[in-house]
Design a protein around this motif. Structure first.
Motif, PDB file in Angstrom:
ATOM      1  N   SER A   1       0.827  -1.198   0.000  1.00 14.31           N
ATOM      2  CA  SER A   1       0.000   0.000   0.000  1.00 14.31           C
ATOM      3  C   SER A   1       0.869   1.259   0.000  1.00 14.31           C
ATOM      4  N   GLY A   2       1.930   1.244   0.789  1.00 12.35           N
ATOM      5  CA  GLY A   2       2.851   2.384   0.823  1.00 12.35           C
ATOM      6  C   GLY A   2       3.487   2.636  -0.533  1.00 12.35           C
ATOM      7  N   ALA A   3       3.880   1.559  -1.213  1.00 11.67           N
ATOM      8  CA  ALA A   3       4.487   1.702  -2.539  1.00 11.67           C
ATOM      9  C   ALA A   3       3.489   2.293  -3.533  1.00 11.67           C
ATOM     10  N   LEU A   4       2.235   1.883  -3.445  1.00 10.09           N
ATOM     11  CA  LEU A   4       1.219   2.440  -4.341  1.00 10.09           C
ATOM     12  C   LEU A   4       0.969   3.916  -4.055  1.00 10.09           C
ATOM     13  N   PHE A   5       0.974   4.295  -2.779  1.00 12.45           N
ATOM     14  CA  PHE A   5       0.797   5.709  -2.455  1.00 12.45           C
ATOM     15  C   PHE A   5       1.946   6.538  -3.027  1.00 12.45           C
ATOM     16  N   ILE A   6       3.169   6.054  -2.876  1.00  8.63           N
ATOM     17  CA  ILE A   6       4.312   6.781  -3.433  1.00  8.63           C
ATOM     18  C   ILE A   6       4.174   6.901  -4.948  1.00  8.63           C
ATOM     19  N   ALA A   7       3.772   5.829  -5.604  1.00 12.37           N
ATOM     20  CA  ALA A   7       3.600   5.853  -7.061  1.00 12.37           C
ATOM     21  C   ALA A   7       2.543   6.875  -7.469  1.00 12.37           C
ATOM     22  N   HIS A   8       1.440   6.921  -6.751  1.00 15.39           N
ATOM     23  CA  HIS A   8       0.382   7.880  -7.086  1.00 15.39           C
ATOM     24  C   HIS A   8       0.828   9.317  -6.819  1.00 15.39           C
ATOM     25  N   GLY A   9       1.533   9.536  -5.722  1.00 19.94           N
ATOM     26  CA  GLY A   9       2.045  10.875  -5.436  1.00 19.94           C
ATOM     27  C   GLY A   9       3.080  11.314  -6.457  1.00 19.94           C
ATOM     28  N   TRP A  10       3.972  10.398  -6.818  1.00 18.12           N
ATOM     29  CA  TRP A  10       5.013  10.709  -7.791  1.00 18.12           C
ATOM     30  C   TRP A  10       4.410  10.987  -9.167  1.00 18.12           C
ATOM     31  N   LEU A  11       3.337  10.282  -9.517  1.00 19.99           N
ATOM     32  CA  LEU A  11       2.644  10.510 -10.779  1.00 19.99           C
ATOM     33  C   LEU A  11       2.129  11.949 -10.861  1.00 19.99           C
TER      34      LEU A  11
ATOM     35  N   TYR B   1      -1.407  20.088  -3.029  1.00 21.22           N
ATOM     36  CA  TYR B   1      -0.132  19.957  -2.322  1.00 21.22           C
ATOM     37  C   TYR B   1      -0.262  19.002  -1.138  1.00 21.22           C
ATOM     38  N   LEU B   2      -1.356  19.130  -0.404  1.00 22.35           N
ATOM     39  CA  LEU B   2      -1.569  18.263   0.758  1.00 22.35           C
ATOM     40  C   LEU B   2      -1.738  16.806   0.341  1.00 22.35           C
ATOM     41  N   THR B   3      -2.399  16.594  -0.791  1.00 27.59           N
ATOM     42  CA  THR B   3      -2.589  15.234  -1.292  1.00 27.59           C
ATOM     43  C   THR B   3      -1.264  14.623  -1.706  1.00 27.59           C
ATOM     44  N   ILE B   4      -0.453  15.380  -2.421  1.00 29.41           N
ATOM     45  CA  ILE B   4       0.871  14.882  -2.832  1.00 29.41           C
ATOM     46  C   ILE B   4       1.713  14.563  -1.598  1.00 29.41           C
ATOM     47  N   LEU B   5       1.716  15.461  -0.639  1.00 34.29           N
ATOM     48  CA  LEU B   5       2.465  15.233   0.603  1.00 34.29           C
ATOM     49  C   LEU B   5       1.950  14.005   1.340  1.00 34.29           C
ATOM     50  N   ALA B   6       0.626  13.864   1.428  1.00 32.34           N
ATOM     51  CA  ALA B   6       0.037  12.716   2.112  1.00 32.34           C
ATOM     52  C   ALA B   6       0.402  11.416   1.404  1.00 32.34           C
TER      53      ALA B   6
END
Length: 140
Positions: free
Chosen positions: A18-28, A53-58
């Motif tokens: 789940s953490g890896a998917l969050f990073i992928a979505h934020g990086w996208l 910005y808050l979403t990317i940070l989260a």
């Protein structure tokens, strides 16, 4: 010595994936859509640009925290509103995420996964920082 259980390893697998998917979505949102583009999209939805910005940070910060197992319960609970927001954004596109614009089934499922992670806790190999454990108790 602590003995790990199957649930501890299941929590680890769920937490890290789940953490890896969050990073992928934020990086996208940074590398493909660009920060400015993401801000513009949020504003086109009637949301304040600050939410982008808050979403990317989260997504990136929360993803890293999940992978490391830092304050896992608190982080997974904090990510649920982000996913419910994504559910709202995709709700008009229908149920299937393969629909044009993406549907709502993936973000609502992912929100449920965060609830499971919050219930299970960090599991195996989570960083348990004494300062956080003292301050956050069971949420660390």
């Amino acid at each position: 010595m602590t003995t790990q259980t199957n649930a501890d390893y299941a929590a680890l697998a769920l937490r890290v994936s789940s953490g890896a998917l969050f990073i992928a979505h934020g990086w996208l949102k940074i590398s493909v859509f660009t920060v400015a583009g993401t801000v513009g999209y949020f504003e086109s939805l009637g949301l304040p640009g600050l939410f982008a910005y808050l979403t990317i940070l989260a997504e990136i910060g929360g993803g890293l925290a999940l992978i490391l197992g830092v304050a896992t319960r608190l982080v997974s609970l904090a990510l649920i509103p982000v996913l419910l927001g994504a559910t709202w954004v995709h709700a008009g596109n229908g149920w299937l995420f393969s629909a044009e614009g993406g549907g709502w089934e993936f973000p609502i499922f992912w929100a449920m996964v965060q609830g499971v992670i919050a219930t299970l806790g960090g599991g195996a190999y989570a960083l348990r920082l004494p300062v956080l454990q003292k301050a956050l108790g069971q949420f660390a």
